[in-house]
Scaffold this motif. Structure first.
Motif, short mmCIF file in Angstrom:
data_model
loop_
_atom_site.label_atom_id
_atom_site.label_comp_id
_atom_site.label_asym_id
_atom_site.label_seq_id
_atom_site.Cartn_x
_atom_site.Cartn_y
_atom_site.Cartn_z
N SER A 189 0.85 -1.19 0.00
CA SER A 189 0.00 0.00 0.00
C SER A 189 0.89 1.24 0.00
CB SER A 189 -0.87 0.00 1.25
OG SER A 189 -0.05 0.23 2.38
N GLY A 190 0.28 2.39 -0.22
CA GLY A 190 1.04 3.65 -0.25
C GLY A 190 1.81 3.88 1.04
N GLY A 191 1.16 3.62 2.17
CA GLY A 191 1.80 3.83 3.46
C GLY A 191 2.99 2.90 3.65
N GLN A 192 2.83 1.66 3.18
CA GLN A 192 3.94 0.70 3.32
C GLN A 192 5.11 1.07 2.43
OE1 GLN A 192 1.64 -2.74 2.38
NE2 GLN A 192 1.32 -3.31 4.52
N GLN A 193 4.80 1.54 1.21
CA GLN A 193 5.87 1.98 0.31
C GLN A 193 6.65 3.12 0.95
OE1 GLN A 193 4.61 2.76 -3.68
NE2 GLN A 193 3.53 0.83 -3.88
N GLN A 194 5.90 4.01 1.57
CA GLN A 194 6.50 5.13 2.29
C GLN A 194 7.51 4.64 3.32
OE1 GLN A 194 5.70 8.88 2.78
NE2 GLN A 194 7.69 8.13 3.33
N ARG A 195 7.12 3.62 4.07
CA ARG A 195 8.00 3.09 5.11
C ARG A 195 9.24 2.43 4.50
NH1 ARG A 195 4.68 2.18 9.97
NH2 ARG A 195 2.64 3.03 9.42
N VAL A 196 9.04 1.73 3.39
CA VAL A 196 10.20 1.11 2.73
C VAL A 196 11.17 2.20 2.29
CG1 VAL A 196 10.99 -0.30 0.78
CG2 VAL A 196 8.86 -0.87 1.95
N ALA A 197 10.63 3.28 1.74
CA ALA A 197 11.49 4.37 1.28
C ALA A 197 12.30 4.93 2.44
CB ALA A 197 10.64 5.47 0.65
N ILE A 198 11.66 5.05 3.61
CA ILE A 198 12.38 5.56 4.78
C ILE A 198 13.45 4.56 5.21
CG2 ILE A 198 12.14 6.16 7.22
CD1 ILE A 198 9.27 7.18 6.47
N ALA A 199 13.08 3.27 5.25
CA ALA A 199 14.04 2.24 5.65
C ALA A 199 15.23 2.22 4.71
CB ALA A 199 13.35 0.87 5.67
#
Lengths: 273, 269, 360
Positions: free
Chosen positions: C137-147
């Protein structure tokens, strides 16, 4: 800035190689002599020969008649096919029709040519104008469908409902609402079918028989005899016609859609889906 | 709403007569010998007579060489074109030659490559002496690659143009240099374009027979040339159809090998 | 001085003839959460790109830990970016995306695995390593980008409007998480946004930007309570801005009356702008406050009522009140001297700071 120069040199080289043979042909069409290796002076001689070559002129006319007729009929049949595919209710029927539609899009020309030859012979259909016309109609239909179908799919569902709501019959809905809305797609399909037909060599070569010839087939048989500067003169004229067509297509926004390029696009779409 | 069925009739007729029937007939015909008797002999002959297998192998080899050399020339071209200012206009110029009749372009090389043609003039001029260029493997490969280059550049160009600049920035940001960025990000992300180009060139390279006839002389025989030969010269339609069936199979194999392996979209959660 | 990770010195940036950054000067200290706040096109993303190394300055210097880094390619800088569109590599799965930077640095396989797992745990995505990007999901992609960015242990993490593609609720959640993450990692975050609420909620320090300039910098409270000019007051939160005149120190005249205030250091009778926040206004019975107004509109917003009204001089007033009024009713507005903030026309941040020194 050395990098810049090398990369531009590379690009320039690619463009030169791409265009050199074409301009080479055109250049020698003005040769007073008869060979493509020694330019002995300027002359319109080969153009004069071309224009007084009644066989060549009748072949040009044949080619145009085939192209105009086949694209017209292919457009009618293809548009009806697209409407049919659109209104198919079951997904399996729709996908089945689409797959069958694409068979002639992806098959190599020799296969299309050879299988049509078997087909006509099997039916006892004599080779000539009729078989060439039918073959051109046949290989042009799928591209018309592929041009028209997206336009129908784009139509808002409510538009058709609105037409019925306002009292139109299904025939009136088709002719007064749907067809006008998909006209750009139909025109695109027609023009593409037209260029397909003009461009075709391999399929025609198989199904043409002895008495009938189109430009591509004629160029092939003359090229097999060796250099003939009348062909060069012809190529200049065809180059100009192609250029005009490209300008026309460019204005229509679909310059990159001749037959082979359409196949590249189909391949891209398949891989990207 | 009953009209639906009527306007589908011509289209369904086309599918029946010009899609299904010819394809079925080519398979059917491949089981008949030259005297019109049902036989498995064509396939037997194809598989046991070394000539056909060798021809197929050569044809595939030629097609591979043509496709790979086209790729080698086209990838850098597409990459460089993408950096130009009016790149759409330059792309149009790459595409323009595809609008010139294929036979005319091939015919041009008969002049260019002839014994006293411009290429030999040039070779003599630089002191390399004249050579027999026409009717060699090399000339066939060169002309075929020449014809195919735009069809390889276009899909690669498109996939490069679709590549988001932030992908390259992200790669640089994570420490990759230009070469690492190319190898780990740009190349894998433009593979769909490369595959599309490969499909668009490899199959025609197996089947285009006019270039082999006009430029390769009778030295180069591809699957396409063999089909043309059997149908139009030796009139052995059965064998021609058999080779046709092989070509269709080759087409499916290529399409299968270049399909997109990555499962996209995936599960919806 | 040694604490400054990044410093901009008279940085200018132009594209073709358009100047997008104008004489930018600032210092970024280690370990804080900074926000570049401004409307789109104000130059905030350009600053981020200059720090990351995706673009080069037209003139001026960028220092990283005291070293000039102009012209240093992005891959040689110790900063990492979380992109607005995430820029996750679609041909790699979650694990491979996060491992990208570590593999470039040629870390050992087991070391990479430990670090990636740790980074995924930090962004609450443990066990997602083998997922494809398109499955998230968009939120999960966001977290991957941060990681993917923090796994490289950058000195500075740059975040380019990373929350703008998320829906309201998720955005609120991520704001808290980002703030929390910054505190735990202790590295400098530079966050770009056009959302003032986001900036106020997350930052240690905000730079308010407009038209290629930094207008004001300070803590969220400072900027909210003491905006330097009309633009800042208007951009950050809602405000009533009324033209007035400074009678003398601590006395301002507006709306035809003199009011006590807490500002000083201006010339007598200098024209000024007066800022009063809508939530600082209390509604009182007529004639019991400082100004009488007539209510024009009233909207219920859940937490409070948003009321607009006009006074006898026809100045518009915005009031946020938990008590409803009636449209057409005349009421009094009550406020204290501390609720009044005075802004001088054309005062720069330096002048403003200097003036505060004189009477604070």
């Amino acid at each position: 800035m050395k990098k810049w120069r090398i990369s531009n040199l590379y690009l320039a080289l690619v463009f030169i190689v791409l265009y050199l043979p074409i301009f080479y042909l055109i250049f020698y069409s003005f040769n007073v002599g008869d060979t493509m290796d020694h330019f002995s002076g300027f002359s319109w001689r080969h153009y004069a020969t071309l224009l007084s070559d009644s066989r060549m002129i009748s072949i040009v006319l044949n080619t145009l008649i085939i192209a105009l007729l086949s694209s017209l009929i292919a457009t009618i049949v293809g548009t009806m096919g697209a409407l049919g595919i659109y209104s198919a209710k079951k997904a399996t029927v729709k996908n089945g029709l689409l797959s069958l539609n694409n068979v002639l899009m992806v098959s190599p020309d020799v296969i299309i040519g050879a299988s049509f030859l078997i087909f006509f012979t099997f039916l006892g259909f004599s080779l000539g104008f009729g078989s060439v016309l039918l073959s051109h109609i046949a290989f042009s239909i799928p591209i018309v469908v592929l041009m028209v179908l997206p336009k129908i799919n784009e139509l808002p569902k409510t538009m058709v409902d609105a037409a019925y709501d306002l009292g139109a019959s299904s025939w009136q809905t088709l002719t007064k609402v749907i067809l006008p809305a998909i006209t750009p797609g139909i025109f695109a399909g027609y023009f593409m079918a037209f260029t397909y037909s003009l461009d075709d060599f391999a399929v025609t070569f198989f199904v043409t028989g002895n008495g009938f010839s189109t430009l591509s087939v004629e160029i092939y048989s003359r090229a097999r005899q060796g250099v003939d500067l009348e062909v060069n003169a012809l190529s200049t004229l065809m180059f100009i016609v192609s250029l005009l067509l490209v300008v026309g297509y460019y204005l229509l926004g679909r310059y990159n859609q001749n037959r082979r390029l359409q196949r590249v696009k189909a391949a891209e779409a398949k891989i990207n889906q | 709403m009953h009209k639906k069925a009527t306007y589908l009739i011509p289209y369904l007729l086309w599918i029946g007569l010009f899609v299904i029937a010819p394809m079925a007939l080519i398979v059917y015909q491949s089981f008949f010998n030259i005297t019109g008797h049902f036989t498995l002999g064509n396939y037997e002959q194809y598989l046991t007579n070394g000539v056909y297998l060798k021809m197929t192998f050569n044809s595939i080899l030629y097609a591979l060489i043509i496709t790979l050399s086209t790729l080698l020339i086209s990838y850098p071209t597409a990459l460089l074109l993408n950096r130009l200012k009016n790149k759409q206009l330059w792309l149009l110029l790459i595409i323009l030659p595809t609008w010139i009749n294929l036979l005319l372009k091939t015919y041009a090389f008969i002049g260019l490559f002839s014994q006293n043609g411009s290429v030999n003039d040039f070779l003599r001029f630089v002191g390399l002496g004249s050579h027999q260029i026409l009717f060699t493997d090399a000339s066939f490969i060169f002309v075929a690659a020449y014809i195919e280059i735009p069809f390889m550049i276009l899909p690669i160009f498109n996939s490069l143009a679709e590549l988001k600049p932030s992908m390259i920035n992200a790669s640089r940001d994570l420490g990759a240099n230009s070469w690492q960025t190319f190898r780990r990000v740009i190349l894998p992300l433009t593979m769909p374009g490369v595959k599309a180009g490969f499909q668009a060139i490899f199959i025609p390279s197996l089947s285009l027979f006019m270039i082999t006839r006009l430029i390769g002389g009778n030295r180069v025989i591809t699957l396409g040339t063999a089909i043309e030969e059997h149908f139009l010269v030796t009139q052995n339609w059965g064998m021609g159809s058999t080779i046709g069936v092989i070509l269709i199979l080759a087409m499916f194999v290529v399409m299968y090998l270049t399909r997109d392996r990555k499962v996209k979209g995936g599960r919806i959660r | 001085m040694a604490d400054n990770v990044i410093e901009f010195k008279k940085v200018n940036k132009s594209f073709d003839e358009t100047r997008v950054l104008n004489e930018i000067d600032f210092e970024i200290e280690a370990g804080k959460f900074y926000t570049l706040l401004g409307p789109s096109g104000c130059g905030k993303t350009t600053i981020l790109r200059l720090i990351a190394g995706f673009a080069d300055v037209t003139s001026g210097d960028i220092l990283f830990e005291g070293q000039r880094v102009n012209g240093l390619p992005a891959n040689e800088r110790q900063v990492n970016t979380v992109f607005q569109d995430y820029a996750l590599f679609p041909h790699l799965n979650v694990f491979e995306n996060v491992a990208f930077g570590l593999e470039i640095r040629k870390l050992k396989k087991n070391e990479i695995k430990i670090k990636v797992d740790e980074a995924l745990k930090l962004v609450h995505l443990s066990g997602y390593g083998r997922r494809e990007i398109a499955e998230l999901s968009g939120g999960q992609q966001q977290r991957v980008a941060i990681a993917r960015a923090i796994v490289n242990e950058p000195k500075v993490l740059l975040l380019d409007e990373p929350l703008s593609a998320l829906d309201h609720k998720l955005r609120k959640e991520m704001q808290g998480e980002l703030r929390d993450l910054q505190r735990r990692l202790g590295i400098t975050f530079i966050f770009v946004t056009h959302d003032q609420e986001e900036a106020l909620a997350m930052s240690d320090q905000i730079f308010v930007m407009n038209a290629g300039k930094i207008l004001q910098s300070g803590s969220p409270v400072d900027i909210y309570d003491e905006p330097i000019n009309h633009f800042v007051a208007d951009f950050i939160g809602e405000s009533n801005i009324i033209p007035g005149k400074m009678r003398q120190d601590y006395i301002v005249n507006f709306d035809g009356q003199d009011f006590e205030c807490v500002d000083a250091g201006m010339k007598p009778n200098e024209p000024v702008e007066v800022v009063i926040r809508p939530e600082d206004l209390d509604i009182a019975p007529i004639d019991t406050g400082q100004v009488n107004v007539t209510v024009d509109t009233q909207l219920f917003r859940g937490v409070d009522y948003q009321i607009t009204a006009h006074d006898a001089m026809n100045n518009e007033w915005k009031i946020n009140s938990i008590h409803p009024t009636k449209i057409g009713q005349t009421v009094a507005l009550a406020f204290d001297p501390e609720d009044i903030h005075i802004m001088r026309y054309g005062e720069t941040e330096d002048d403003f700071d200097a003036r505060l020194e004189t009477y604070d």
